[in-house]
Write a protein that holds these residues in place. Sequence first.
Motif, PDB file in Angstrom:
ATOM      1  N   PRO A 102     -35.239  97.187  23.148  1.00 39.45           N
ATOM      2  CA  PRO A 102     -36.525  96.773  22.612  1.00 39.45           C
ATOM      3  C   PRO A 102     -36.976  97.567  21.375  1.00 39.45           C
ATOM      4  CG  PRO A 102     -36.919  98.278  24.406  1.00 39.45           C
ATOM      5  CD  PRO A 102     -35.410  98.133  24.272  1.00 39.45           C
ATOM      6  N   ALA A 103     -36.086  98.319  20.768  1.00 42.84           N
ATOM      7  CA  ALA A 103     -36.462  99.138  19.601  1.00 42.84           C
ATOM      8  C   ALA A 103     -37.022  98.261  18.476  1.00 42.84           C
ATOM      9  CB  ALA A 103     -35.257  99.925  19.095  1.00 42.84           C
ATOM     10  N   VAL A 104     -38.008  98.785  17.781  1.00 38.83           N
ATOM     11  CA  VAL A 104     -38.579  98.087  16.626  1.00 38.83           C
ATOM     12  C   VAL A 104     -38.565  98.992  15.390  1.00 38.83           C
ATOM     13  CG1 VAL A 104     -39.955  96.447  17.953  1.00 38.83           C
ATOM     14  CG2 VAL A 104     -40.933  98.677  17.344  1.00 38.83           C
ATOM     15  N   THR A 105     -37.794 100.062  15.467  1.00 34.67           N
ATOM     16  CA  THR A 105     -37.613 100.956  14.328  1.00 34.67           C
ATOM     17  C   THR A 105     -36.135 101.311  14.220  1.00 34.67           C
ATOM     18  OG1 THR A 105     -37.981 102.935  15.669  1.00 34.67           O
ATOM     19  CG2 THR A 105     -39.917 101.992  14.590  1.00 34.67           C
ATOM     20  N   GLY A 106     -35.777 101.853  13.068  1.00 36.54           N
ATOM     21  CA  GLY A 106     -34.407 102.312  12.908  1.00 36.54           C
ATOM     22  C   GLY A 106     -33.774 101.917  11.592  1.00 36.54           C
ATOM     23  N   ASN A 107     -34.323 100.889  10.944  1.00 34.00           N
ATOM     24  CA  ASN A 107     -33.852 100.475   9.634  1.00 34.00           C
ATOM     25  C   ASN A 107     -35.042  99.896   8.887  1.00 34.00           C
ATOM     26  OD1 ASN A 107     -32.974  98.033   7.831  1.00 34.00           O
ATOM     27  ND2 ASN A 107     -31.253  99.472   7.862  1.00 34.00           N
ATOM     28  N   GLU A 108     -35.243 100.346   7.669  1.00 25.14           N
ATOM     29  CA  GLU A 108     -36.435  99.949   6.922  1.00 25.14           C
ATOM     30  C   GLU A 108     -36.509  98.443   6.663  1.00 25.14           C
ATOM     31  OE1 GLU A 108     -38.807 101.001   2.793  1.00 25.14           O
ATOM     32  OE2 GLU A 108     -37.136 102.274   3.406  1.00 25.14           O
ATOM     33  N   ARG A 134     -39.376  95.820   7.997  1.00 27.56           N
ATOM     34  CA  ARG A 134     -40.161  94.946   7.115  1.00 27.56           C
ATOM     35  C   ARG A 134     -40.184  93.522   7.657  1.00 27.56           C
ATOM     36  NH1 ARG A 134     -38.203  96.945   1.092  1.00 27.56           N
ATOM     37  NH2 ARG A 134     -38.809  99.129   1.365  1.00 27.56           N
ATOM     38  N   HIS A 135     -39.027  93.030   8.083  1.00 26.38           N
ATOM     39  CA  HIS A 135     -38.996  91.688   8.686  1.00 26.38           C
ATOM     40  C   HIS A 135     -39.870  91.636   9.928  1.00 26.38           C
ATOM     41  CE1 HIS A 135     -36.025  89.507   6.310  1.00 26.38           C
ATOM     42  NE2 HIS A 135     -35.284  90.599   6.279  1.00 26.38           N
ATOM     43  N   PHE A 136     -39.786  92.658  10.745  1.00 21.59           N
ATOM     44  CA  PHE A 136     -40.582  92.724  11.959  1.00 21.59           C
ATOM     45  C   PHE A 136     -42.072  92.721  11.637  1.00 21.59           C
ATOM     46  CE2 PHE A 136     -42.632  95.161  15.412  1.00 21.59           C
ATOM     47  CZ  PHE A 136     -42.310  94.333  16.478  1.00 21.59           C
ATOM     48  N   TYR A 149     -28.600  95.043  11.224  1.00 20.03           N
ATOM     49  CA  TYR A 149     -28.823  96.490  11.113  1.00 20.03           C
ATOM     50  C   TYR A 149     -28.632  97.209  12.448  1.00 20.03           C
ATOM     51  CZ  TYR A 149     -30.490  94.996   6.609  1.00 20.03           C
ATOM     52  OH  TYR A 149     -30.574  94.420   5.357  1.00 20.03           O
ATOM     53  N   ASP A 150     -28.101  96.498  13.445  1.00 16.53           N
ATOM     54  CA  ASP A 150     -27.768  97.058  14.741  1.00 16.53           C
ATOM     55  C   ASP A 150     -28.960  97.767  15.401  1.00 16.53           C
ATOM     56  OD1 ASP A 150     -25.948  97.431  16.847  1.00 16.53           O
ATOM     57  OD2 ASP A 150     -25.438  99.451  16.137  1.00 16.53           O
ATOM     58  N   ILE A 151     -30.071  97.055  15.474  1.00 16.42           N
ATOM     59  CA  ILE A 151     -31.268  97.573  16.144  1.00 16.42           C
ATOM     60  C   ILE A 151     -31.305  96.948  17.532  1.00 16.42           C
ATOM     61  CG2 ILE A 151     -33.777  97.805  16.059  1.00 16.42           C
ATOM     62  CD1 ILE A 151     -32.321  99.117  13.669  1.00 16.42           C
ATOM     63  N   LYS A 152     -31.039  97.730  18.534  1.00 13.05           N
ATOM     64  CA  LYS A 152     -30.980  97.246  19.909  1.00 13.05           C
ATOM     65  C   LYS A 152     -32.388  97.065  20.481  1.00 13.05           C
ATOM     66  CE  LYS A 152     -26.417  97.920  20.354  1.00 13.05           C
ATOM     67  NZ  LYS A 152     -25.776  97.121  19.345  1.00 13.05           N
TER      68      LYS A 152
END
Length: 129
Positions: free
Chosen positions: A34-40, A44-46, A29-32
């Motif tokens: 240290p981001a932990v948000t950006g795709n639902e 959920r996995h996080f 989902y291309d979440i760079k």
Amino acid sequence: MTYTDIVTALALLQFVWFGMLVGQARGKYDIKAPAVTGNEIFERHFRVQQNTLELLILFVPGLYLFSHYFNPLWAAGLGVVYLIGRQIYAASYVKDPSSRSAGYGLSAVPTLILILGGLVGAGMRLAGH
């Protein structure tokens, strides 16, 4: 204690697996970092990984306390229920977070039993029983 040790190793490996799933989702989902948000779905996995960590720090000491004061085989059996519960929790949380209750219960209840059992066992030992 061998069964308790095996369950502990499996719980730690399960946590590592959940972390790997977070990494895969981060890439997918291309979440760079240290981001932990950006795709639902990534989130959920996080959350599965973080919620497992939160419970794991209670589960492992509880497992060993119960094993020490009562019965390692019973502790390992409760640990297997925990492991199954965490798998159900992970799958259901990623699919639909509102459906996570059964998996949560199957991992939280054994953890509580292990901790309380360890406390009771320690109290009994202190009282001379």
